[in-house]
Scaffold this motif. Structure first.
Motif, PDB file in Angstrom:
ATOM      1  N   GLN A  15       0.828  -1.200   0.000  1.00 10.63           N
ATOM      2  CA  GLN A  15       0.000   0.000   0.000  1.00 10.63           C
ATOM      3  C   GLN A  15       0.867   1.256   0.000  1.00 10.63           C
ATOM      4  OE1 GLN A  15      -3.205   0.131   2.819  1.00 10.63           O
ATOM      5  NE2 GLN A  15      -3.460   2.339   2.603  1.00 10.63           N
ATOM      6  N   ARG A  16       1.906   1.278   0.812  1.00  9.69           N
ATOM      7  CA  ARG A  16       2.798   2.450   0.861  1.00  9.69           C
ATOM      8  C   ARG A  16       3.521   2.640  -0.469  1.00  9.69           C
ATOM      9  NH1 ARG A  16       3.137   7.319   1.665  1.00  9.69           N
ATOM     10  NH2 ARG A  16       5.231   8.100   1.987  1.00  9.69           N
ATOM     11  N   ILE A  17       3.968   1.539  -1.073  1.00 16.18           N
ATOM     12  CA  ILE A  17       4.619   1.617  -2.385  1.00 16.18           C
ATOM     13  C   ILE A  17       3.686   2.272  -3.388  1.00 16.18           C
ATOM     14  CG2 ILE A  17       5.398   0.216  -4.350  1.00 16.18           C
ATOM     15  CD1 ILE A  17       6.531  -1.779  -2.262  1.00 16.18           C
ATOM     16  N   LEU A  18       2.452   1.819  -3.416  1.00 14.42           N
ATOM     17  CA  LEU A  18       1.477   2.352  -4.356  1.00 14.42           C
ATOM     18  C   LEU A  18       1.183   3.823  -4.071  1.00 14.42           C
ATOM     19  CD1 LEU A  18      -0.095   1.373  -6.784  1.00 14.42           C
ATOM     20  CD2 LEU A  18      -1.897   0.619  -5.245  1.00 14.42           C
ATOM     21  N   GLU A  19       1.056   4.178  -2.808  1.00 16.20           N
ATOM     22  CA  GLU A  19       0.803   5.576  -2.449  1.00 16.20           C
ATOM     23  C   GLU A  19       1.943   6.488  -2.897  1.00 16.20           C
ATOM     24  OE1 GLU A  19      -1.890   4.695   1.556  1.00 16.20           O
ATOM     25  OE2 GLU A  19       0.240   5.142   1.761  1.00 16.20           O
ATOM     26  N   VAL A  20       3.175   6.047  -2.708  1.00 11.70           N
ATOM     27  CA  VAL A  20       4.335   6.834  -3.126  1.00 11.70           C
ATOM     28  C   VAL A  20       4.346   7.003  -4.648  1.00 11.70           C
ATOM     29  CG1 VAL A  20       6.868   6.809  -3.303  1.00 11.70           C
ATOM     30  CG2 VAL A  20       5.750   6.280  -1.122  1.00 11.70           C
ATOM     31  N   LEU A  21       4.076   5.922  -5.367  1.00  9.85           N
ATOM     32  CA  LEU A  21       4.081   5.987  -6.830  1.00  9.85           C
ATOM     33  C   LEU A  21       2.970   6.902  -7.353  1.00  9.85           C
ATOM     34  CD1 LEU A  21       4.885   2.277  -7.754  1.00  9.85           C
ATOM     35  CD2 LEU A  21       6.418   4.252  -7.879  1.00  9.85           C
ATOM     36  N   VAL A  22       1.791   6.799  -6.767  1.00 11.51           N
ATOM     37  CA  VAL A  22       0.677   7.651  -7.207  1.00 11.51           C
ATOM     38  C   VAL A  22       0.968   9.108  -6.873  1.00 11.51           C
ATOM     39  CG1 VAL A  22      -1.762   8.192  -6.839  1.00 11.51           C
ATOM     40  CG2 VAL A  22      -1.046   5.812  -7.121  1.00 11.51           C
ATOM     41  N   GLU A  23       1.550   9.354  -5.722  1.00 14.41           N
ATOM     42  CA  GLU A  23       1.899  10.723  -5.345  1.00 14.41           C
ATOM     43  C   GLU A  23       2.914  11.315  -6.320  1.00 14.41           C
ATOM     44  OE1 GLU A  23       4.410  12.706  -1.747  1.00 14.41           O
ATOM     45  OE2 GLU A  23       2.807  11.340  -1.150  1.00 14.41           O
ATOM     46  N   HIS A  24       3.866  10.502  -6.732  1.00  9.17           N
ATOM     47  CA  HIS A  24       4.927  10.995  -7.618  1.00  9.17           C
ATOM     48  C   HIS A  24       4.473  11.087  -9.084  1.00  9.17           C
ATOM     49  CE1 HIS A  24       9.060  11.879  -8.755  1.00  9.17           C
ATOM     50  NE2 HIS A  24       8.891  11.049  -9.769  1.00  9.17           N
ATOM     51  N   TYR A  25       3.863  10.012  -9.588  1.00  4.54           N
ATOM     52  CA  TYR A  25       3.528   9.939 -11.012  1.00  4.54           C
ATOM     53  C   TYR A  25       2.074  10.291 -11.339  1.00  4.54           C
ATOM     54  CZ  TYR A  25       7.903   7.319 -11.488  1.00  4.54           C
ATOM     55  OH  TYR A  25       9.214   6.925 -11.473  1.00  4.54           O
ATOM     56  N   GLN A  26       1.209  10.307 -10.317  1.00  4.38           N
ATOM     57  CA  GLN A  26      -0.237  10.385 -10.518  1.00  4.38           C
ATOM     58  C   GLN A  26      -0.694   9.092 -11.228  1.00  4.38           C
ATOM     59  OE1 GLN A  26      -1.891  12.976  -9.082  1.00  4.38           O
ATOM     60  NE2 GLN A  26       0.147  13.561  -8.396  1.00  4.38           N
ATOM     61  N   TRP A  27      -1.984   8.879 -11.316  1.00  4.20           N
ATOM     62  CA  TRP A  27      -2.473   7.632 -11.929  1.00  4.20           C
ATOM     63  C   TRP A  27      -2.131   7.565 -13.413  1.00  4.20           C
ATOM     64  CZ3 TRP A  27      -3.480   3.672  -9.097  1.00  4.20           C
ATOM     65  CH2 TRP A  27      -4.015   3.814  -7.818  1.00  4.20           C
ATOM     66  N   THR A  28      -2.222   8.700 -14.128  1.00  8.96           N
ATOM     67  CA  THR A  28      -1.948   8.677 -15.571  1.00  8.96           C
ATOM     68  C   THR A  28      -0.490   8.333 -15.852  1.00  8.96           C
ATOM     69  OG1 THR A  28      -1.660  11.077 -15.529  1.00  8.96           O
ATOM     70  CG2 THR A  28      -3.811  10.250 -16.218  1.00  8.96           C
ATOM     71  N   GLY A  29       0.417   8.918 -15.082  1.00  8.15           N
ATOM     72  CA  GLY A  29       1.834   8.622 -15.272  1.00  8.15           C
ATOM     73  C   GLY A  29       2.169   7.188 -14.902  1.00  8.15           C
ATOM     74  N   LEU A  30       1.522   6.686 -13.878  1.00  7.13           N
ATOM     75  CA  LEU A  30       1.730   5.293 -13.475  1.00  7.13           C
ATOM     76  C   LEU A  30       1.223   4.347 -14.562  1.00  7.13           C
ATOM     77  CD1 LEU A  30       2.840   3.607 -11.184  1.00  7.13           C
ATOM     78  CD2 LEU A  30       0.624   3.752 -10.054  1.00  7.13           C
ATOM     79  N   ALA A  31       0.068   4.661 -15.136  1.00  6.69           N
ATOM     80  CA  ALA A  31      -0.502   3.833 -16.211  1.00  6.69           C
ATOM     81  C   ALA A  31       0.375   3.867 -17.458  1.00  6.69           C
ATOM     82  CB  ALA A  31      -1.912   4.308 -16.550  1.00  6.69           C
TER      83      ALA A  31
END
Length: 75
Positions: A15-31
């Motif tokens: 969960q923390r990994i995902l939160e950090v990634l979403v905070e940094h890249y946002q959902w569009t950047g992560l996708a």
């Protein structure tokens, strides 16, 4: 004394990994970086965690992106 773990994921929850990634890249950047439908279509932490816990290949990609982000941030 115990020696610190060299595993960059030691003590970090998915969960923390995902939160950090979403905070940094946002959902569009992560996708854009990881082609997973749960990041593109109505994304949420909860639905993504459910998918990642059941899908080892996807979790590995997420963890690898997190490690690259952490290594880049520590420089």
């Amino acid at each position: 004394m115990t020696t610190p773990s060299k595993d960059p994921l030691h003590g970090v929850t998915l969960q923390r990994i995902l939160e950090v990634l979403v905070e940094h890249y946002q959902w569009t950047g992560l996708a854009e970086r990881i082609d997973i439908r749960c990041f593109k279509s109505d994304p949420s932490i909860k639905s993504s965690l459910t998918f990642l816990r059941k899908t080892p290949w996807a979790r590995e990609k997420v963890e690898a992106l997190y490690i690259r982000l952490q290594r880049g941030a520590s420089r």
